[in-house]
Scaffold this motif. Structure first.
Motif, PDB file in Angstrom:
ATOM      1  N   LEU A   1      43.344  11.218  75.382  1.00 10.53           N
ATOM      2  CA  LEU A   1      42.410  11.952  74.537  1.00 10.53           C
ATOM      3  C   LEU A   1      41.656  10.971  73.648  1.00 10.53           C
ATOM      4  CD1 LEU A   1      41.835  15.026  73.643  1.00 10.53           C
ATOM      5  CD2 LEU A   1      43.402  14.535  71.754  1.00 10.53           C
ATOM      6  N   THR A   2      40.371  11.196  73.468  1.00 10.73           N
ATOM      7  CA  THR A   2      39.592  10.348  72.571  1.00 10.73           C
ATOM      8  C   THR A   2      39.565  10.956  71.172  1.00 10.73           C
ATOM      9  OG1 THR A   2      37.475  11.463  72.952  1.00 10.73           O
ATOM     10  CG2 THR A   2      38.103   9.704  74.507  1.00 10.73           C
ATOM     11  N   GLN A   3      39.209  10.128  70.202  1.00  8.69           N
ATOM     12  CA  GLN A   3      39.098  10.637  68.831  1.00  8.69           C
ATOM     13  C   GLN A   3      38.038  11.727  68.731  1.00  8.69           C
ATOM     14  OE1 GLN A   3      39.210   7.369  69.602  1.00  8.69           O
ATOM     15  NE2 GLN A   3      40.569   6.262  68.198  1.00  8.69           N
ATOM     16  N   THR A   4      36.934  11.551  69.442  1.00 10.38           N
ATOM     17  CA  THR A   4      35.868  12.554  69.419  1.00 10.38           C
ATOM     18  C   THR A   4      36.361  13.884  69.971  1.00 10.38           C
ATOM     19  OG1 THR A   4      34.161  10.851  69.661  1.00 10.38           O
ATOM     20  CG2 THR A   4      33.540  13.108  70.240  1.00 10.38           C
ATOM     21  N   GLU A   5      37.146  13.821  71.033  1.00  9.87           N
ATOM     22  CA  GLU A   5      37.691  15.052  71.611  1.00  9.87           C
ATOM     23  C   GLU A   5      38.694  15.707  70.662  1.00  9.87           C
ATOM     24  OE1 GLU A   5      37.323  13.837  76.349  1.00  9.87           O
ATOM     25  OE2 GLU A   5      39.053  13.189  75.165  1.00  9.87           O
TER      26      GLU A   5
ATOM     27  N   GLY B   1      39.077   5.132  65.242  1.00  7.39           N
ATOM     28  CA  GLY B   1      37.934   5.841  65.813  1.00  7.39           C
ATOM     29  C   GLY B   1      36.806   6.072  64.833  1.00  7.39           C
ATOM     30  N   GLY B   2      37.067   5.853  63.538  1.00  5.71           N
ATOM     31  CA  GLY B   2      36.029   6.006  62.534  1.00  5.71           C
ATOM     32  C   GLY B   2      35.562   7.433  62.334  1.00  5.71           C
ATOM     33  N   LEU B   3      36.390   8.396  62.716  1.00  5.94           N
ATOM     34  CA  LEU B   3      36.029   9.803  62.542  1.00  5.94           C
ATOM     35  C   LEU B   3      37.034  10.479  61.621  1.00  5.94           C
ATOM     36  CD1 LEU B   3      35.153  10.724  66.235  1.00  5.94           C
ATOM     37  CD2 LEU B   3      33.543  10.390  64.365  1.00  5.94           C
ATOM     38  N   ARG B   4      36.577  11.484  60.877  1.00  8.17           N
ATOM     39  CA  ARG B   4      37.456  12.169  59.937  1.00  8.17           C
ATOM     40  C   ARG B   4      37.588  13.642  60.312  1.00  8.17           C
ATOM     41  NH1 ARG B   4      35.803  10.748  53.900  1.00  8.17           N
ATOM     42  NH2 ARG B   4      33.834  11.739  54.454  1.00  8.17           N
ATOM     43  N   VAL B   5      38.777  14.187  60.078  1.00  8.98           N
ATOM     44  CA  VAL B   5      39.007  15.582  60.405  1.00  8.98           C
ATOM     45  C   VAL B   5      38.427  16.479  59.310  1.00  8.98           C
ATOM     46  CG1 VAL B   5      41.099  15.010  61.671  1.00  8.98           C
ATOM     47  CG2 VAL B   5      41.275  15.749  59.294  1.00  8.98           C
ATOM     48  N   HIS B   6      38.238  17.727  59.648  1.00 11.59           N
ATOM     49  CA  HIS B   6      37.725  18.717  58.691  1.00 11.59           C
ATOM     50  C   HIS B   6      38.786  19.011  57.638  1.00 11.59           C
ATOM     51  CE1 HIS B   6      36.052  22.466  57.131  1.00 11.59           C
ATOM     52  NE2 HIS B   6      34.903  22.135  57.726  1.00 11.59           N
TER      53      HIS B   6
END
Length: 245
Positions: free
Chosen positions: A7-11, A108-113
């Motif tokens: 699974l990717t961070q974006t997914e 991944g440089g992404l943050r969750v809601h």
């Protein structure tokens, strides 16, 4: 058999954003005992009916049931119960990835809601969660280059990371002069920076002007200064959500 990818961070973000929306609905349904048309309010009505028994022969009803109906009000409105709904999913993700979730998210440089952190997985580190819209302060213009700053609320850094900030017009439509705004900001790492922007003349209430960049991590502000402006103009400074679900 082809090599299986992970699974990717974006997914992961896409999946958990959908769960975050579900949590938003669930929290709204739980509500609180003062909000009409919520579960907690309905539970409160039962409690209120019980404690209203006042006749001499009704004492035993209240005495026997009072604690129980009060506990229902508490249980119905408790947010922490939601986390159990997603326990199997969280365990499956960790098993699938085979590594620390927070390290993986950071990479991944992404943050969750924020709703996902609030009711889905409370173990996610604050730096990996974007905050809800937080009003950091406001400004009432009294004349060109002058006005009153009112401090607001800082981001809860125990739960959320900082965010980009924006200006939102809250007073009458902005007057004949643009307002050049400088916001003294505190970042998540403790450093400070000035964020600048301009509210165009004539901007109606609700107009928003983003300052800085989406990668900013502002957690608080300590002051606002302006150039120009018209007496009666007003605006606030608030955080921006990374995305809307």
């Amino acid at each position: 058999m082809p090599t299986q990818r992970l699974l990717t961070q974006t997914e992961y973000i896409s999946l958990t954003d959908k769960y975050a929306k579900a949590i938003e609905y669930l929290l709204a349904a739980k509500g609180d005992e003062d909000t009409l048309a919520t579960a907690a309010y309905q539970a409160r009505l039962t409690r209120d009916q019980l404690v209203a028994f006042s006749q001499p022969d009704e004492y035993k009803i209240t005495a026997d049931l009072d604690d129980a109906v009060g506990a229902v009000v508490t249980a119905v409105s408790r947010e922490s119960d939601l986390v159990s709904y997603f326990a199997n999913f969280n365990s499956a993700v960790l098993s699938h990835l085979g590594q620390d979730l927070n390290t993986w998210l950071t990479a991944g440089g992404l943050r969750v809601h924020h709703y996902w952190r609030r009711g889905g997985n409370t173990a996610i580190a604050a730096a990996n969660v974007f905050p809800p819209v937080t009003i950091l302060g406001s400004f009432a213009v009294t004349g060109a280059g002058a006005g009153t700053f009112t401090d607001g609320q800082a981001v809860d850094t125990a739960t959320y990371g900082g965010a980009q900030i924006e200006l939102e017009v809250t007073g009458n439509p902005i007057g004949a002069a643009n307002i050049d705004v400088t916001v003294a900001s505190v970042l998540a790492d403790g450093s400070t920076a000035n964020k600048v922007g301009t509210i165009p003349s004539g901007s109606p209430i609700g107009t928003k002007v983003a300052l800085g960049a989406a990668s900013d991590r502002v957690v608080n502000i300590t002051g606002i200064t302006i150039a120009a402006g018209t007496n009666g103009d007003a605006f606030r400074v608030q955080t921006r959500e990374d995305r809307v679900i």
